[in-house]
Motif scaffolding. Sequence first.
Motif, PDB file in Angstrom:
ATOM      1  N   TYR A  28       0.859  -1.181   0.000  1.00  0.00           N
ATOM      2  CA  TYR A  28       0.000   0.000   0.000  1.00  0.00           C
ATOM      3  C   TYR A  28       0.894   1.229   0.000  1.00  0.00           C
ATOM      4  O   TYR A  28       1.785   1.349   0.847  1.00  0.00           O
ATOM      5  CB  TYR A  28      -0.908  -0.023   1.234  1.00  0.00           C
TER       6      TYR A  28
ATOM      7  N   ASN B 268       1.057   5.449   0.026  1.00  0.00           N
ATOM      8  CA  ASN B 268       0.407   6.739   0.200  1.00  0.00           C
ATOM      9  C   ASN B 268       1.483   7.795   0.443  1.00  0.00           C
ATOM     10  O   ASN B 268       2.681   7.494   0.368  1.00  0.00           O
ATOM     11  CB  ASN B 268      -0.634   6.688   1.328  1.00  0.00           C
ATOM     12  N   LYS B 269       1.073   9.009   0.730  1.00  0.00           N
ATOM     13  CA  LYS B 269       2.046  10.086   0.894  1.00  0.00           C
ATOM     14  C   LYS B 269       3.024   9.794   2.029  1.00  0.00           C
ATOM     15  O   LYS B 269       4.237  10.029   1.897  1.00  0.00           O
ATOM     16  CB  LYS B 269       1.333  11.414   1.154  1.00  0.00           C
ATOM     17  N   SER B 270       2.539   9.252   3.130  1.00  0.00           N
ATOM     18  CA  SER B 270       3.407   8.949   4.272  1.00  0.00           C
ATOM     19  C   SER B 270       4.437   7.878   3.934  1.00  0.00           C
ATOM     20  O   SER B 270       5.603   7.983   4.326  1.00  0.00           O
ATOM     21  CB  SER B 270       2.581   8.493   5.473  1.00  0.00           C
ATOM     22  N   SER B 271       4.018   6.848   3.203  1.00  0.00           N
ATOM     23  CA  SER B 271       4.964   5.781   2.858  1.00  0.00           C
ATOM     24  C   SER B 271       6.013   6.294   1.868  1.00  0.00           C
ATOM     25  O   SER B 271       7.179   5.910   1.941  1.00  0.00           O
ATOM     26  CB  SER B 271       4.245   4.557   2.309  1.00  0.00           C
TER      27      SER B 271
END
Length: 98
Positions: A4, A6-9
């Motif tokens: 997955y 997202n911006k954080s990853s």
Amino acid sequence: MAKYVNKSSLALILMEEYGMKKKDAIRVIDRIFDEMGDALASDGQVDITGFGKFVIFDRKARKGINPVLKTAMDIPASKLPKFKPSSTLKAKCNKDRE
């Protein structure tokens, strides 16, 4: 398990690989996506080699049905971003099916 993203990853990857602070990594990611959004908003396109191309698709006005009232309604024309994956990305997604 599926990965997955997202911006954080993405920020974590930049932090680990380039020694960036999280705040700076998020600013870089925001800047990239802002630039992509600006290009698409001005009827341009975003072409990322090895990944794919984002283009603007003109959707024509059409008739529809209001799902609540079950009455006919007009849906106005609109512009939508559309993604066309590169052959490299397609091959990567299908490598286990060969």
